[in-house]
Enzyme design. Structure first.
Site, PDB file in Angstrom:
ATOM      1  CG  PHE A  63      40.703  18.635  49.738  1.00  0.00           C
ATOM      2  CD1 PHE A  63      40.660  17.916  48.559  1.00  0.00           C
ATOM      3  CD2 PHE A  63      40.200  19.936  49.754  1.00  0.00           C
ATOM      4  CE1 PHE A  63      40.119  18.488  47.400  1.00  0.00           C
ATOM      5  CE2 PHE A  63      39.663  20.502  48.599  1.00  0.00           C
ATOM      6  CZ  PHE A  63      39.627  19.775  47.426  1.00  0.00           C
ATOM      7  CG  ASP A  64      43.134  24.034  51.340  1.00  0.00           C
ATOM      8  OD1 ASP A  64      44.251  24.197  50.809  1.00  0.00           O
ATOM      9  OD2 ASP A  64      42.336  24.961  51.567  1.00  0.00           O
ATOM     10  CE  LYS A  65      48.933  16.676  51.156  1.00  0.00           C
ATOM     11  NZ  LYS A  65      49.602  15.974  52.271  1.00  0.00           N
ATOM     12  CG  ASN A 110      48.412   9.788  51.003  1.00  0.00           C
ATOM     13  OD1 ASN A 110      49.427  10.452  51.250  1.00  0.00           O
ATOM     14  ND2 ASN A 110      47.488   9.502  51.923  1.00  0.00           N
ATOM     15  CG  PHE A 114      54.050  15.862  55.717  1.00  0.00           C
ATOM     16  CD1 PHE A 114      52.693  15.608  55.785  1.00  0.00           C
ATOM     17  CD2 PHE A 114      54.840  15.487  56.800  1.00  0.00           C
ATOM     18  CE1 PHE A 114      52.129  14.995  56.899  1.00  0.00           C
ATOM     19  CE2 PHE A 114      54.287  14.876  57.915  1.00  0.00           C
ATOM     20  CZ  PHE A 114      52.935  14.627  57.962  1.00  0.00           C
ATOM     21  CB  SER A 175      52.077  11.357  58.029  1.00  0.00           C
ATOM     22  OG  SER A 175      52.538  10.948  56.754  1.00  0.00           O
ATOM     23  CG  ASN A 177      53.152   8.500  53.366  1.00  0.00           C
ATOM     24  OD1 ASN A 177      53.354   7.310  53.157  1.00  0.00           O
ATOM     25  ND2 ASN A 177      51.953   9.041  53.307  1.00  0.00           N
ATOM     26  CB  THR A 178      57.423  11.988  57.529  1.00  0.00           C
ATOM     27  OG1 THR A 178      56.818  12.816  56.534  1.00  0.00           O
ATOM     28  CG2 THR A 178      58.652  12.689  58.088  1.00  0.00           C
ATOM     29  CE  LYS A 213      44.637  12.546  60.767  1.00  0.00           C
ATOM     30  NZ  LYS A 213      44.293  13.297  59.540  1.00  0.00           N
ATOM     31  CG  ASN A 242      47.215  10.125  59.423  1.00  0.00           C
ATOM     32  OD1 ASN A 242      47.028   9.953  58.213  1.00  0.00           O
ATOM     33  ND2 ASN A 242      47.881  11.153  59.904  1.00  0.00           N
TER      34      ASN A 242
HETATM   35  C1  FMN Z   1      45.596  11.976  49.648  1.00  0.00           C
HETATM   36  C2  FMN Z   1      45.577  12.100  51.132  1.00  0.00           C
HETATM   37  C3  FMN Z   1      46.414  13.018  51.774  1.00  0.00           C
HETATM   38  C4  FMN Z   1      46.405  13.142  53.155  1.00  0.00           C
HETATM   39  N1  FMN Z   1      47.218  14.062  53.773  1.00  0.00           N
HETATM   40  C5  FMN Z   1      47.171  14.219  55.122  1.00  0.00           C
HETATM   41  C6  FMN Z   1      47.951  15.208  55.771  1.00  0.00           C
HETATM   42  O1  FMN Z   1      48.675  15.982  55.146  1.00  0.00           O
HETATM   43  N2  FMN Z   1      47.883  15.291  57.140  1.00  0.00           N
HETATM   44  C7  FMN Z   1      47.067  14.473  57.880  1.00  0.00           C
HETATM   45  O2  FMN Z   1      47.032  14.605  59.100  1.00  0.00           O
HETATM   46  N3  FMN Z   1      46.295  13.533  57.274  1.00  0.00           N
HETATM   47  C8  FMN Z   1      46.333  13.397  55.929  1.00  0.00           C
HETATM   48  N4  FMN Z   1      45.535  12.455  55.343  1.00  0.00           N
HETATM   49  C9  FMN Z   1      44.695  11.580  56.182  1.00  0.00           C
HETATM   50  C10 FMN Z   1      43.249  12.050  56.276  1.00  0.00           C
HETATM   51  O3  FMN Z   1      43.175  13.299  56.920  1.00  0.00           O
HETATM   52  C11 FMN Z   1      42.399  11.017  57.050  1.00  0.00           C
HETATM   53  O4  FMN Z   1      42.895  10.920  58.364  1.00  0.00           O
HETATM   54  C12 FMN Z   1      42.409   9.638  56.421  1.00  0.00           C
HETATM   55  O5  FMN Z   1      42.437   9.723  55.009  1.00  0.00           O
HETATM   56  C13 FMN Z   1      41.197   8.791  56.832  1.00  0.00           C
HETATM   57  O6  FMN Z   1      39.981   9.384  56.432  1.00  0.00           O
HETATM   58  P1  FMN Z   1      39.201   8.965  55.072  1.00  0.00           P
HETATM   59  O7  FMN Z   1      39.099   7.469  55.067  1.00  0.00           O
HETATM   60  O8  FMN Z   1      37.875   9.656  55.172  1.00  0.00           O
HETATM   61  O9  FMN Z   1      40.024   9.471  53.942  1.00  0.00           O
HETATM   62  C14 FMN Z   1      45.548  12.317  53.936  1.00  0.00           C
HETATM   63  C15 FMN Z   1      44.704  11.405  53.290  1.00  0.00           C
HETATM   64  C16 FMN Z   1      44.699  11.285  51.919  1.00  0.00           C
HETATM   65  C17 FMN Z   1      43.790  10.298  51.258  1.00  0.00           C
END
Ligand code: FMN
Length: 353
Positions: A63-65, A110, A114, A175, A177-178, A213, A242
């Site tokens: 959320f707050d990158k 998503n 990053f 993640s 996505n990388t 993680k 994740n």
């Molecule tokens: C839009 C979006 C961006 C995310 N970006 C990151 C990230 O930068 N790094 C990370 O470790 N997890 C990232 N996550 C994963 C979340 O931290 C979490 O592990 C995951 O969404 C599962 O929780 P939730 O079902 O409550 O969303 C992201 C998730 C969402 C939806």
């Protein structure tokens, strides 16, 4: 008074990335933020890593990158907040559109990849924030740039830069996505990565707890490997989990076949199962942060009973609003009392006993 049911349709007029940016801007500017969080019920207190969490409900990474909201975000009632993922160099991320709502399923896909402003901008913000005397609990989630996703270097750089400001540091290797990143979860790579990051952590003046993680998409063998490596390395905690690259069959919406990580309700069962399995494999010896699909107090409580000491939310906040934090906390208090637990700590891992 919960205004979010009215606000949500307005926010959902925007594409998800624009809505996300607006939300970050709003919180950063203090708009709609409660003056301060109400005091937490003592039953919700968690003592971990020498820190006092007034409640176990945290904000998940993503959320707050860029650490833009720290002055206000805790006032929604979070016990702690995890900022990031941040990579050493600023990075644009993938081509837009790269975030999709599956509204009927309370889910998001998503593939941001990053997008972030890099370590220098992040450090400047957390430094100003800490120097203003703030002691709210902050986790910092570090990861690797796209062009250097192999090896430990980016993680060590991130840790050395940000450890002084963090109540814990998370090494994010999950993640989707990388390209290549999740390969770091393989036994050999993970052993090296955790050795390198732990050495960097141990060399700090005030060494923060070090967490890793993981993804929910692991074979039982991989999960066993990770449990062994984490125990052997003496890592302080694991964030589970994740987003998933899997797609449950019942997802039929427009965007369900988009590439990326799926979060929210369809992830919940899977993430809680992996959490449970990991707690069993490590016999409860490693503190776990449970995340994935928490939409209410019952979901949160199940993760506690499965072995989580702390929790995190992200997608639930998109669908329910920030009021979800207080709702979950009050439902947790009720559920603890119902089952005769005096505190969260007593309920951690209850399903294994
Ligand atoms: C839009 C979006 C961006 C995310 N970006 C990151 C990230 O930068 N790094 C990370 O470790 N997890 C990232 N996550 C994963 C979340 O931290 C979490 O592990 C995951 O969404 C599962 O929780 P939730 O079902 O409550 O969303 C992201 C998730 C969402 C939806």
């Amino acid at each position: 008074l919960n205004l979010y049911p009215c606000l949500r349709p307005l926010l959902f007029i925007f594409d998800p990335e624009t809505a996300h940016r607006l939300a970050v801007r709003a919180v950063a500017g203090g708009w709609g933020v409660p003056k301060q969080a109400a005091p937490d019920d003592p039953a919700l207190a968690v003592k971990l890593w020498g820190r006092d969490f007034s409640n176990p409900v945290g904000l998940a990474a993503g959320f707050d990158k860029n650490a833009e909201t720290l002055s206000h975000i805790h006032k929604f009632g979070f016990g702690f907040v995890e900022a990031g993922s941040v990579t050493p160099q600023p990075q644009y991320g993938n081509k837009k559109p790269r975030v999709f709502r599956l509204t009927g399923q309370h889910a998001v896909i998503n593939r941001y990849g990053f997008n972030n402003e890099g370590l220098t901008a992040f450090q400047a913000r957390v430094q100003v924030w800490r120097e203003s005397g703030r002691t709210d609990l902050l986790g910092i989630n570090i990861s690797a740039n796209k062009d250097s996703a192999k090896g430990s270097r980016d993680y060590v750089t991130g840790l050395n830069t940000l450890a002084p400001y963090a109540d814990y540091v998370v090494v994010n290797i999950s993640s989707p996505n990388t390209p290549g990143l999740r390969g770091l979860q393989n036994r050999e790579e993970l052993t090296q990565l955790l050795a390198d990051t732990k050495a960097a952590r141990d060399a700090q003046m005030r060494p923060p707890p070090l967490l890793v993680k993981i993804a929910p998409d692991l074979t039982p063998e991989m999960l066993e490997d990770i449990a062994e490596v984490v125990l052997a390395a003496g890592i302080d905690g694991v964030v589970i989990s994740n987003t998933t690259i899997s797609r449950p069959d019942y997802l039929s919406e427009q965007f369900a076949r988009e590439a990326g990580g799926l979060s929210g309700e369809p992830l919940r069962k899977m993430a809680t199962q992996v959490l449970y399995d990991f707690a069993r494999l490590t016999k409860g010896a490693v503190p776990l942060i449970g995340v994935g699909g928490i939409m209410n107090g019952i979901d949160a409580y199940k993760k506690i009973r499965a072995g989580a000491t702390l929790l995190q939310l992200y997608t639930g906040l998109i669908y329910e609003g920030m009021g979800l934090v207080e709702t979950i906390k009050s439902e947790l208090v009720t559920l603890l009392k119902r089952d005769g637990f005096n505190s969260i700590m007593d309920a951690v891992g209850a399903d294994h006993r």
